[in-house]
Design a protein around this motif. Structure first.
Motif, short mmCIF file in Angstrom:
data_model
loop_
_atom_site.label_atom_id
_atom_site.label_comp_id
_atom_site.label_asym_id
_atom_site.label_seq_id
_atom_site.Cartn_x
_atom_site.Cartn_y
_atom_site.Cartn_z
N LYS A 26 -9.59 12.08 4.04
CA LYS A 26 -8.56 12.51 2.66
C LYS A 26 -7.71 11.38 2.93
CE LYS A 26 -9.58 17.05 1.47
NZ LYS A 26 -8.91 18.62 1.60
N ILE A 27 -7.42 10.48 1.70
CA ILE A 27 -6.61 9.73 1.54
C ILE A 27 -5.72 9.86 0.12
CG2 ILE A 27 -6.10 7.28 1.22
CD1 ILE A 27 -8.61 6.67 2.89
N SER A 28 -4.48 10.15 0.15
CA SER A 28 -3.72 10.33 -1.16
C SER A 28 -4.12 11.50 -1.80
CB SER A 28 -3.73 9.00 -1.85
OG SER A 28 -3.04 7.93 -1.31
N GLY A 29 -4.83 12.31 -1.22
CA GLY A 29 -5.32 13.63 -1.92
C GLY A 29 -6.83 13.37 -2.41
N VAL A 63 0.68 -5.77 -2.24
CA VAL A 63 -0.26 -5.53 -1.58
C VAL A 63 -0.51 -4.10 -1.48
CG1 VAL A 63 -2.08 -6.20 0.12
CG2 VAL A 63 -0.56 -8.04 -0.71
N PHE A 64 -1.75 -3.40 -1.74
CA PHE A 64 -1.78 -2.15 -1.35
C PHE A 64 -2.86 -1.83 -0.51
CE2 PHE A 64 0.27 -2.32 -5.84
CZ PHE A 64 1.52 -1.68 -5.31
N ARG A 70 -1.42 3.77 -5.33
CA ARG A 70 -1.34 2.65 -6.14
C ARG A 70 -2.56 1.78 -5.78
NH1 ARG A 70 4.44 1.00 -5.17
NH2 ARG A 70 3.94 1.88 -3.16
N TYR A 71 -3.14 1.91 -4.45
CA TYR A 71 -4.53 1.12 -4.40
C TYR A 71 -5.66 1.61 -5.19
CZ TYR A 71 -8.86 0.51 -1.46
OH TYR A 71 -10.23 0.51 -1.09
N SER A 89 -6.15 -4.09 -2.08
CA SER A 89 -5.76 -4.44 -3.52
C SER A 89 -4.35 -5.11 -3.62
CB SER A 89 -5.69 -3.31 -4.61
OG SER A 89 -4.64 -2.57 -4.45
N VAL A 90 -4.60 -6.10 -4.63
CA VAL A 90 -3.49 -7.40 -4.45
C VAL A 90 -3.15 -7.44 -6.06
CG1 VAL A 90 -2.64 -9.87 -4.17
CG2 VAL A 90 -4.18 -8.64 -2.42
N GLU A 91 -1.94 -7.36 -6.34
CA GLU A 91 -1.24 -7.29 -7.80
C GLU A 91 -0.42 -8.42 -8.07
OE1 GLU A 91 -0.07 -3.50 -9.28
OE2 GLU A 91 -1.71 -2.42 -8.72
N PRO A 92 -0.86 -9.80 -8.36
CA PRO A 92 0.05 -10.73 -8.44
C PRO A 92 0.74 -10.40 -9.82
CG PRO A 92 -2.14 -11.28 -9.22
CD PRO A 92 -2.31 -9.97 -8.41
#
Length: 331
Positions: A26-29, A63-64, A70-71, A89-92
């Motif tokens: 389980k990750i982030s619910g 970066v997530f 948020r990932y 995941s990378v959000e520029p």
């Protein structure tokens, strides 16, 4: 055996991430059934690259990892079948950070994917198990009323664009689906409600801001880089990452339209509908009239959804009459 500090840090980060998968995964619910837990060199190198990107990009970008909700927001697609669990995941937030990301990916030769609006339905089209570049922070819109042009960030979806331009009584010849991304539709060609009047979406592009595979930022137009300008019209992301589009706008007035739904419970009704669609395709000469058909099964019954749009406040009665005369729901 000696390891670089980056690789050592990557191993530590990987251990932390893997620990989060332990205990019902389980990750982030969320319960994850296909978590990647291999320790391959490529995986470690990709994770190391994520950490290096995190260290070098500006505060406008982030970066997530799978430990962060948020990932999952970043890797999410319109259909989950096209999503993949990336290493990060990378959000520029700025083009300069896209350049840094591309330089590192090229240097390390690690797998990556790019997501604009996330409307692709095929795995690996805009998803990856490597580094997922999520463009949603590149969402600026700048309208020039003198030039009648607009600059659009590559992370926008069309509904955002249409809402922004509506007060100016203009629009872009963009995608039909509001949730589809500006980048994917435009780089792929782009059929819209105004295509019969103005061509494909890509025909409205005046200039691209492009980050090349080497990490150089260039402005591509018919004069500066004519070959690349031609290639980007339908070339998707094969020439680099487009971060901004400069496009022509077109007038937007009131429109007439609606959605009609047909439950096809007998062959006669099916034949009537198909004949109506064929006749519209063959005989309609009004460029302002468009239709879109979606076929699906609902409660075991073939169902057809007809979206009809006329680029004007009212449509000539004969345009859609053959469809209206068939039993339907909606108006």
């Amino acid at each position: 055996m000696k390891y670089s500090s980056e690789l050592t840090g990557a191993i530590g980060q990987l251990v932390c991430v893997l620990l989060l998968f332990i205990g019902n995964n389980k990750i982030s619910g969320r319960t994850i059934s296909n978590v990647r837990t291999d320790y391959s060199y490529e995986h470690l190198l990709t994770l190391s690259t994520c950490l290096t990107i995190q260290d070098r990009i500006s505060r406008a970008s982030e970066v997530f990892f799978p430990s962060d909700e948020r990932y999952f927001q970043g890797i999410h697609h319109h259909t989950w079948s096209s999503s993949a669990l990336s290493v990060c995941s990378v959000e520029p937030g700025i083009s300069a950070d896209v350049a840094i990301i591309m330089q590192l990916i090229r240097e390390r030769r690690v797998p990556f994917g790019i997501k604009g609006g996330g409307h692709a339905t095929n795995p690996n089209f805009s998803s990856t198990t490597g580094i997922h570049i999520v463009m949603r922070r590149l969402n600026s819109i700048t309208f020039d009323s003198q030039e009648q042009t607009v600059r659009l960030g590559a992370g926008l979806v069309w509904l955002e664009v249409y809402k922004f331009l509506e007060p100016y009584n203009v629009t872009v010849n963009g995608g039909r689906e509001g949730t589809a991304g500006v980048a994917g539709v435009t780089l792929g060609g782009g059929y819209g409600w105004k295509t019969n009047q103005y061509g494909l979406t890509m025909d409205s592009v005046i200039e691209y801001e492009l980050v090349t595979p080497s990490g150089t930022i260039v402005h591509v137009n018919k004069n500066s880089y004519p070959d690349i300008f031609f290639g980007l019209k339908g070339g998707y992301n094969n020439f680099g990452i487009v971060t901004n589009f400069k496009m022509h706008v077109v007038p937007q007035r009131q429109i007439y339209g609606g959605i009609l739904t047909y439950s096809i419970d007998n062959s006669t009704k099916f034949d009537r509908f198909i004949n109506a669609a064929v006749n519209f395709q063959k005989n309609n000469q009004d460029a302002r009239a468009q239709i879109e058909l979606v076929f699906y099964i609902e409660s075991g019954v073939l169902t057809i959804r007809l979206s009809a749009i006329y680029d004007g406040p009212s449509a000539p009665e004969h345009i859609y009459k053959e469809f209206v005369d068939i039993d339907h729901i909606g108006n």
